[in-house]
Enzyme design. Structure first.
Site, PDB file in Angstrom:
ATOM      1  N   GLU A 256     -49.262  59.103  -8.551  1.00 26.28           N
ATOM      2  CA  GLU A 256     -48.634  60.298  -7.981  1.00 26.28           C
ATOM      3  C   GLU A 256     -49.706  61.195  -7.367  1.00 26.28           C
ATOM      4  OE1 GLU A 256     -46.724  62.563 -11.050  1.00 26.28           O
ATOM      5  OE2 GLU A 256     -46.505  64.332  -9.785  1.00 26.28           O
TER       6      GLU A 256
ATOM      7  N   ASP B 248     -47.751  62.135 -13.643  1.00 26.36           N
ATOM      8  CA  ASP B 248     -47.995  63.222 -14.590  1.00 26.36           C
ATOM      9  C   ASP B 248     -47.008  63.162 -15.750  1.00 26.36           C
ATOM     10  OD1 ASP B 248     -49.961  64.133 -12.980  1.00 26.36           O
ATOM     11  OD2 ASP B 248     -48.780  65.745 -12.057  1.00 26.36           O
TER      12      ASP B 248
ATOM     13  N   ASP C 243     -45.106  65.263 -17.054  1.00 22.97           N
ATOM     14  CA  ASP C 243     -44.251  66.458 -17.062  1.00 22.97           C
ATOM     15  C   ASP C 243     -42.931  66.155 -16.348  1.00 22.97           C
ATOM     16  OD1 ASP C 243     -44.868  66.345 -14.425  1.00 22.97           O
ATOM     17  OD2 ASP C 243     -46.074  68.175 -14.378  1.00 22.97           O
TER      18      ASP C 243
ATOM     19  N   ASP D 114     -41.753  66.864 -13.359  1.00 21.59           N
ATOM     20  CA  ASP D 114     -41.885  66.324 -12.010  1.00 21.59           C
ATOM     21  C   ASP D 114     -42.348  64.875 -12.043  1.00 21.59           C
ATOM     22  OD1 ASP D 114     -40.974  68.402 -10.606  1.00 21.59           O
ATOM     23  OD2 ASP D 114     -42.948  69.180  -9.974  1.00 21.59           O
TER      24      ASP D 114
END
Ligand code: 0RA
Length: 648
Positions: free
Chosen positions: A430, A508, A510, A512
């Site tokens: 990402e 990541d 998280d 997102d």
């Protein structure tokens, strides 16, 4: 020795040899000894009860998971006969329970159809159970017999009186055989629900005595009046339909029963489920061919007769009728022949014509009687044909460009030096910045890095040609070395030139990041299914925290590990040392060395392999996560957030 006695001992020896064979090679009889095999035991028993229903003698089947993970399946069928089996000189109940394959063949005429792909019978369940108790209500009495590892430990006992008829089988799987003994409520509930749609009018229930909810055991009842019509509506719950009610077909010809329900929705994928005698045929077969033949024939004729295709410059193909189609095809056949790799394909050739005729006739009438719905569907088919035409052009452009640029590899790819796909890995990372860190941290001999820019296209909502025009998706195709080709008008993925056997999605930790993982997985599931099926796709697991004291540090992947580390390193006093726990919000917060140590180094890292347990569930989950309807998505995320390390 009398004749009867010799028969008796001979039958005992045969029974024992049979049970021993099952215990020696359980996989041959129930597929496996993992969680799938464990659940298979339940289906073997339930299949017998369903057969009673199909023979017209049973309306209720109840399944209970007891606190010790033993299972009870009870039905209100005729009850297994308990009288003396003349030839074998023992109770018919004992024969059914201890002689391989006796259950179904014993009294064949009473079964209209015999379910069970494995069809090994209840005696196999008995052989693989440390305890099994059969309880039969029949002729006003209650009879029981108990067994261990398939061997009777009691006679057939008359233990009481009863008003109704039925059979109850309680068994505890033998943990010498099985790798796991824990039953999954959701797995049982999902199949019982499916069975209720496939057998309208049959009441099924599931009780989990391991779990209490509001002071009562967790339980569900499954019942469908509308059968496959309701099944299709349920499958399409999270999709937007094209016509109000599914088209429903029921018919019978040459002793083959056929039921079909179909609906069109505004998605681009097809959802087709097929069953033979209640057993899912994942590889399709002659019943599915018959269905497709009818759909293509009837719609094509209807469109042509009404001049609806006159403006098209190309021919409508079978694939165009499938886009956005959700259908369930169920047939009941007296002697099904299964073929294919996993025996998941129906082979009986006589079925094609029968299904094609039954579906064709009813569909033709439907279109004549419902011109508004007919037009909506044909319009949708025309859009699909136009899109397919555009997609082919876009695809050809991408593939031609590859040839022109020599290697064809995307500029953003930092390839590995090994050319052996078996040892090579590609990380789909990402963002460009994390991509840069990964590039520094990797072992360049076997690890390649392809950074992806932010959120990739949601393929669930995009037209196919848009997908091939998308930069990130083009890069994935070319970097991986796979291409889409057309064979007999069907899209097929060519993975012969796949360049990496590990494709690792690294995002990541998280919300997102999880969203991006889901977008990438949706793409793989819809367009590169074979790569997922063959186990090439993985998800990286970067740590969530680093706990430090002086020069020592430890990475933590969840809250429990963090608490443990705080206890060990910081004497439990987090507050006093508040800069000492670092929460990694993104990959970018780790330096190259940290990323290598925690997430990329094969010696240390954890990779989660992506598998498709059940393509039906997966299909619906992707449609729901990426589709139009919000409430089911919210519910799913709330229920599954703990699995995914998502903060909400
Ligand atoms: C053999 C013969 C008959 C019924 C059954 C077996 C039977 C087996 C199972 C297993 C679970 N539930 C079941 N219910 C019935 C026919 C008996 C008759 O003709 O009355």
């Amino acid at each position: 020795m009398s004749k009867d006695n010799s028969n008796y001992s001979a039958s005992n020896i045969t029974a024992l040899e049979g049970l021993e064979a099952v215990r020696k090679r359980p996989g041959m009889y129930i597929g496996s000894t993992d969680t799938k095999g464990l659940h298979h035991l339940v289906w073997e028993v339930v299949d017998n009860s369903i057969d009673e229903h199909l023979a017209g003698h049973c309306t209720h089947i109840d399944v209970i998971i007891h606190p010790d993970n033993s299972i009870s399946v009870s039905d209100n069928g005729r009850g297994i006969p308990t009288g003396m089996h003349e030839k074998l000189q023992k109770s018919a109940l004992e024969v059914v329970m201890t002689v391989l394959h006796a259950g179904g063949k014993f009294d064949k005429d009473t079964y209209k159809v015999s379910g069970g792909l494995h069809g090994v019978g209840v005696s196999c369940v008995n052989a693989l159970s440390i305890m099994l108790k059969a309880e039969v209500r029949r002729e006003g009495k209650v009879f029981t017999q108990e067994y261990s590892k398939g061997i009777p430990v009691t006679e057939v006992l008359e233990v009481g009186e009863s008003a109704g008829n039925g059979t109850k089988i309680t068994f505890l799987p033998d943990m010498e055989i099985f790798e796991t003994g824990e039953y999954k409520y959701e797995v049982l509930a999902h199949r019982l629900k499916e069975l209720s749609f496939l057998n309208s009018g049959l009441h099924l229930s599931l009780i989990d005595e391991r779990v209490k909810e509001d002071g009562e055991f967790k339980q569900e009842k499954f019942y469908s009046e509308g059968g496959l019509r309701e099944f299709v509506t349920y499958i399409d719950e999270a999709r937007t339909n094209i016509i109000e009610n599914p088209i429903h077909v029921i018919g019978k010809e040459e002793n083959i029963e056929c039921e079909v329900a179909m609906q069109y929705n505004n998605s681009y994928s097809e959802n087709l489920y097929s069953f033979v005698n209640n057993i899912a045929t994942r590889e399709g077969g002659t019943h599915v061919s018959g269905f497709r033949r009818a759909v293509n024939r009837v719609f094509t004729k209807y469109g042509e007769d009404n001049g609806m295709f006159s403006k098209l410059k190309f021919k409508v193909s079978g694939e165009d009728f499938r886009e956005g189609l959700t259908a369930v095809v169920s047939v009941k056949v007296a002697e099904p022949q299964f073929k294919g790799q996993t025996k998941g394909e129906l082979g009986n050739s006589e079925v094609t014509g029968v299904v094609s005729r039954i579906v064709g006739d009813i569909l033709k009438t439907y279109l004549e009687e419902n011109p508004k719905e007919a037009k909506r569907i044909v319009d949708k088919v025309i859009i699909a044909a136009t899109a397919r035409h555009a997609a082919r052009k876009a695809r050809e452009m991408v593939q031609r460009k590859n040839v022109l640029t020599g290697t064809g590899l995307p500029g953003k790819l930092s390839d590995c030096s090994s050319k052996d796909p078996v040892e090579s890995e590609i990380f789909l990372v990402e963002g460009d910045s994390a991509g840069g860190t990964a590039k520094q941290g990797r072992d360049r001999f076997f690890q390649a890095i392809l950074p992806l820019r932010g959120k990739i296209l949601n393929v669930e909502k995009a037209m196919e040609h848009k997908i091939y025009e998308n930069e990130e998706i083009k890069n994935m195709f070319t970097a991986l070395g796979v291409s889409i080709e057309e064979k007999d008008g069907e899209r097929v993925l060519n993975i012969e030139k796949l360049r990496y056997h590990k494709i690792v999605i690294m995002c990541d930790a998280d919300v997102d990041g999880s969203h991006i993982v889901t977008l990438i997985l949706t793409f793989f599931f819809r367009y590169m299914t074979e790569l997922v099926e063959q186990g090439y796709v993985y998800i990286a697991a970067p740590p969530l925290y680093q706990v430090r004291k002086g020069k020592q540090s430890v990475y933590c992947w969840n809250e429990e590990e963090r608490m443990a580390a705080i206890k060990t390193y910081l004497n439990g006093k987090e507050e006093d040392n508040s800069i000492k726990t670092q929460r990694y919000k993104g990959l970018g917060e780790m330096n190259a060395e940290q990323l290598w140590e925690t997430t990329m180094n094969p010696e240390e890292r954890t990779l989660r392999q992506v598998t498709i347990q059940d393509s039906q569930i997966a299909n619906n989950v992707f449609s729901m996560l990426m589709g139009d309807e919000v409430p089911p998505r919210r519910q799913f995320i709330e229920e599954n957030a703990t699995y995914a390390n998502i903060d909400i």
